[in-house]
Structures are given as C-alpha cells and as structure tokens.
Design a protein around this motif. Structure first.
Motif, mmCIF file in Angstrom:
data_model
loop_
_atom_site.group_PDB
_atom_site.id
_atom_site.type_symbol
_atom_site.label_atom_id
_atom_site.label_comp_id
_atom_site.label_asym_id
_atom_site.label_seq_id
_atom_site.Cartn_x
_atom_site.Cartn_y
_atom_site.Cartn_z
ATOM 1 N N GLY A 1 -4.114 8.408 -5.213
ATOM 2 C CA GLY A 1 -3.231 7.346 -4.754
ATOM 3 C C GLY A 1 -3.279 6.243 -5.735
ATOM 4 O O GLY A 1 -3.751 5.107 -5.229
ATOM 5 N N GLU B 1 0.788 -1.059 0.016
ATOM 6 C CA GLU B 1 -0.163 -0.154 0.056
ATOM 7 C C GLU B 1 0.732 1.367 0.014
ATOM 8 O O GLU B 1 0.470 2.303 0.619
ATOM 9 C CB GLU B 1 -0.877 -0.040 1.170
ATOM 10 C CG GLU B 1 -1.899 -1.328 1.146
ATOM 11 C CD GLU B 1 -3.207 -0.894 1.736
ATOM 12 O OE1 GLU B 1 -3.264 -0.453 3.048
ATOM 13 O OE2 GLU B 1 -4.280 -1.861 1.358
ATOM 14 N N ARG C 1 -8.679 -1.496 -5.476
ATOM 15 C CA ARG C 1 -9.543 -1.177 -4.506
ATOM 16 C C ARG C 1 -10.902 -1.575 -4.407
ATOM 17 O O ARG C 1 -11.595 -1.627 -3.344
ATOM 18 C CB ARG C 1 -9.334 0.455 -4.320
ATOM 19 C CG ARG C 1 -9.928 1.066 -5.683
ATOM 20 C CD ARG C 1 -9.606 2.625 -5.536
ATOM 21 N NE ARG C 1 -10.206 3.282 -6.803
ATOM 22 C CZ ARG C 1 -10.365 4.535 -6.970
ATOM 23 N NH1 ARG C 1 -10.124 5.534 -6.113
ATOM 24 N NH2 ARG C 1 -10.657 4.860 -8.086
ATOM 25 N N LEU D 1 -0.664 4.606 -1.086
ATOM 26 C CA LEU D 1 -1.742 5.377 -0.093
ATOM 27 C C LEU D 1 -0.620 6.379 0.934
ATOM 28 O O LEU D 1 -1.153 6.928 1.843
ATOM 29 C CB LEU D 1 -2.253 4.455 0.772
ATOM 30 C CG LEU D 1 -3.253 3.406 -0.188
ATOM 31 C CD1 LEU D 1 -4.178 2.509 0.640
ATOM 32 C CD2 LEU D 1 -4.066 4.482 -1.202
ATOM 33 N N LYS E 1 0.677 10.265 -2.431
ATOM 34 C CA LYS E 1 -0.413 10.954 -2.639
ATOM 35 C C LYS E 1 -0.243 12.549 -2.839
ATOM 36 O O LYS E 1 -0.892 13.166 -3.409
ATOM 37 C CB LYS E 1 -1.315 10.932 -1.407
ATOM 38 C CG LYS E 1 -2.143 9.483 -1.332
ATOM 39 C CD LYS E 1 -3.050 9.380 -0.397
ATOM 40 C CE LYS E 1 -4.441 8.602 -0.951
ATOM 41 N NZ LYS E 1 -5.449 8.546 0.046
#
Ligand code: GSH
Length: 215
Positions: free
Chosen positions: A51, A37, A112, A40, A45
């Motif tokens: 993201g 991740e 996602r 994120l 970002k």
C-alpha cells in the motif's frame, strides 16, 4: 509501455519521476491520492500489497515496487545515461549518499509514521514538525559531511553529472521545506538543489507541475 502509479507530493514518486526523466523515459501517470487513502484501496493493494506509492508497471506484465529496486532495474535495463559513476568505489559512495536519504531520513518521516504519531501517540503538529526536523537535520548533516570528506564540491552531489544521489536528495529537500526545515544550514545542498533545478529532468518531475497537484 510504462505506467507510473504516483502521487505528486510523494517523495518516492518524485524520486522515480526524476530517474525516469534522466533516462529519457516517459510513463503514463496514474494518480493515487494519498490524502483520500487511495493507496489503501483493495485495487491498489493488489498491485502493491504494501500500500505504498510509487508502482511502475511495464508492458502490462511486470509490476515493480520499492524505488531502490525499480531504479536499479531502470539502470540495468537502460544503462545510458548512467545514474552511477563508472568507478566501483565512487559507485559505493553514491549509493551510500542515496541510502542516507532512502534508508535513514525518508522512511521515518513517511505519512503512515506521522499518522501514527498523531493519532496513536497523540502528538500535536509542532511536535510532528520537531520529529521531522530532527531526522532530516541529522541526515543532511551527514550527507553534507560525506560530500566534504569525499572532496565533492559541485555542481551535483557527485562529479559533474546528476547521479543516483541527486535523484534521492532533491525530493528530500522539497520535503524538508514543506516541514519548515531551514535549508540555510546546508549551503552546499542548496547549491546542488539549484544546479538540479536548471535541468529539465528535475523540472518536469517537480511536485508542483504534476497533473494531480491541481486536484
Ligand atoms: N521504500 C519504499 C517507500 C515508499 C513510500 O513510503 N511511499 C510513500 C509516499 S512517499 C507512501 O506511499 N506512503 C503512504 C503512507 O505512508 O500512508 C520505496 O522506496 O518505494
């Protein structure tokens, strides 16, 4: 200088790698590990508030996001070799083929979305695979039908040169295989895949040969 923030298995990163290679452009690769991740993290970002990979940085000045916009920018900045045919009607058809993948297949099978199905809606892995297969099949059936209705019979999606349509299609075929979708239903798409696999631009963009694939 181009800097590509990419993840080896991301279909949109794969798409952009193919476009860059077809244009004969090289980019420094910065791996963004979606499994950890990293997309994120605040640092990423700051580059792309959505993201999402990929991101293309140009000369440490310009930050480009969203592959349709990035690929159009590449087409305008580096017109040759062209990713779109010269004829205006053909251009619309090629863009439509790309959009079948880019607008109607890829977004609803994105990580996602699948994470939401898994963790919020509590779907198990067979159900997730059914979801992916459903939308890939609907999209590929339409792609195949469009090729037939336009009398396109090879070796690529449109005419005798790879176009924007192939840039979008090939990563989606890679992803279909990962989701256990049987490509035998679409011999024409398999033939396009085989034709593209002969080209260095596609070979060098493949997920398996990316430096972060080994990590
Ligand atoms: N419309 C965007 C989509 C980008 C996108 O969905 N990237 C995926 C990888 S293929 C991603 O970063 N997913 C992270 C997540 O879903 O958590 C584009 O074309 O650039």
């Amino acid at each position: 200088m181009l800097k590509l923030h990419t993840f080896f298995r991301s279909g949109t990163s794969h798409r952009l790698r193919i476009a860059l290679n077809l244009k004969g452009l090289t980019a420094e690769h910065v791996a963004v590990d979606l499994r950890k991740e990293k997309h994120l993290d605040a640092a990423f970002k700051a580059l792309n508030p959505q993201g999402l990979v990929p991101v293309l940085e140009v000369d440490d000045q310009l930050v480009l996001t969203q592959t349709p916009a990035i690929i159009e920018w590449l087409e305008e900045r580096h017109p040759e070799p062209a990713l779109l045919p010269a004829d205006i009607d053909a251009r619309a058809h090629v863009r439509a083929l790309a959009a079948v993948v880019g607008c109607d297949i890829h977004p609803i099978n994105n990580r996602r979305i699948l994470e939401y199905l898994r963790h919020q809606l509590k779907l198990d892995e067979p159900a997730i695979l059914r979801w992916c297969s459903e939308w890939i099949t609907a999209g590929f059936d339409a792609y195949d039908a469009l090729l037939k209705s336009h009398g396109q019979s090879g070796p690529y999606s449109w005419g005798d040169r790879p176009t924007l349509a192939d840039v979008y299609l090939i990563p989606q075929i890679e992803s279909a295989r990962r989701f256990n979708v049987d490509m035998a239903r679409w011999p024409r798409l398999q033939a396009i895949d085989a034709a593209c696999a002969q080209l260095e631009a596609f070979q060098k963009a493949a997920p398996a040969v990316q430096p972060d694939a080994a990590a």
